[in-house]
Design an enzyme around this catalytic site. Structure first.
Site, PDB file in Angstrom:
ATOM      1  N   ASP A  80       0.896  -1.135   0.025  1.00  0.00           N
ATOM      2  CA  ASP A  80       0.023  -0.003   0.124  1.00  0.00           C
ATOM      3  C   ASP A  80       1.164   1.060   0.030  1.00  0.00           C
ATOM      4  OD1 ASP A  80      -2.343   1.834   0.398  1.00  0.00           O
ATOM      5  OD2 ASP A  80      -2.648   1.373   2.521  1.00  0.00           O
TER       6      ASP A  80
ATOM      7  N   ASP B 268      -6.829  -9.498   5.589  1.00  0.00           N
ATOM      8  CA  ASP B 268      -7.810  -8.809   6.625  1.00  0.00           C
ATOM      9  C   ASP B 268      -8.148  -7.426   6.859  1.00  0.00           C
ATOM     10  OD1 ASP B 268      -5.581  -8.302   7.904  1.00  0.00           O
ATOM     11  OD2 ASP B 268      -6.240  -8.481  10.041  1.00  0.00           O
TER      12      ASP B 268
END
Ligand code: IMP
Ligand code: MG
Length: 188
Positions: free
Chosen positions: A112, A168
């Site tokens: 990210d 998750d």
């Protein structure tokens, strides 16, 4: 699959289990080709998996690489339960393997901000390995991502929050076998 596509928290399925396994097989074959010479020269390869997110990807990837290798795991945290990187990376559990004089592939679920891998790559290089490469299942296309060289990338994805196949949100959704986009209202 049906159960999950109808799951209230999932916005969309990006990659099905069939697509994922085909892509992981390809990555495994590429890695086996890339390290063939090194193996023949008696050098060893260590897959260093960043827990918990990459556990699913690495267990599939390792079995798709048809050559001897060492599997080890480390726990790093940069996220907590939020969806934004804190920028501070801490090693909670280190590998027990000595990577000095061995080839290392860092295995990550998703890039990210790139801060985790930027830190980890530097950390691994300081241990005196023969080489350090990165295998990530997903790489987000986004502004301001740290420039880390990723040799093996499963897929690129947009700047959305992804769950499933090990990824998750607050510890949940990891066991969804597909790669899915989480509805923004779940975390906003
Ligand atoms: P980075 O340091 O910002 O590149 O973040 C990397 C870590 O953040 C990954 O190892 C993931 O655990 C987590 N992460 C980043 N984006 C997502 C996402 O979309 N879904 C789930 N986890 C994510
Ligand atoms: Mg992670």
């Amino acid at each position: 699959m049906d159960l999950y596509t109808r799951h209230d928290d999932i916005k969309e399925v990006l990659y099905t289990p069939e697509q994922i396994s085909a892509r992981v097989e390809e990555l495994g074959r590429t890695i086996a080709e890339d390290y063939r010479e090194a193996m023949l020269a008696g050098e060893e390869l260590v897959l260093v998996t960043l827990l918990c997110g990459a556990a699913t990807f690495s267990s599939d990837l390792a079995r798709a690489i048809e050559m001897p290798l060492i599997l080890d795991y480390m726990n790093v945290s940069s996220y907590g339960n939020s969806t934004q990187s804190s920028g501070i990376v801490t090693i909670e559990n280190d590998i027990s393997t000595d990577v000095k004089g061995r080839h290392v592939i860092l295995v990550e679920d998703i890039i990210d901000s790139g801060l985790t891998l930027k830190f980890m790559r530097k950390n691994m290089l300081a241990r005196g390995p023969l080489s350090v490469e990165i295998a990530t299942f997903l790489q987000k296309r986004r502004e301001g991502q740290a420039n880390v060289p990723c040799k093996y990338v499963g897929y690129e994805c947009g700047d959305e929050f992804i769950v499933g196949y090990g990824l998750d949100y607050a510890g949940r959704y990891r066991n969804i076998p597909a790669i899915c986009v989480l509805k923004p209202e779940v975390y906003s």
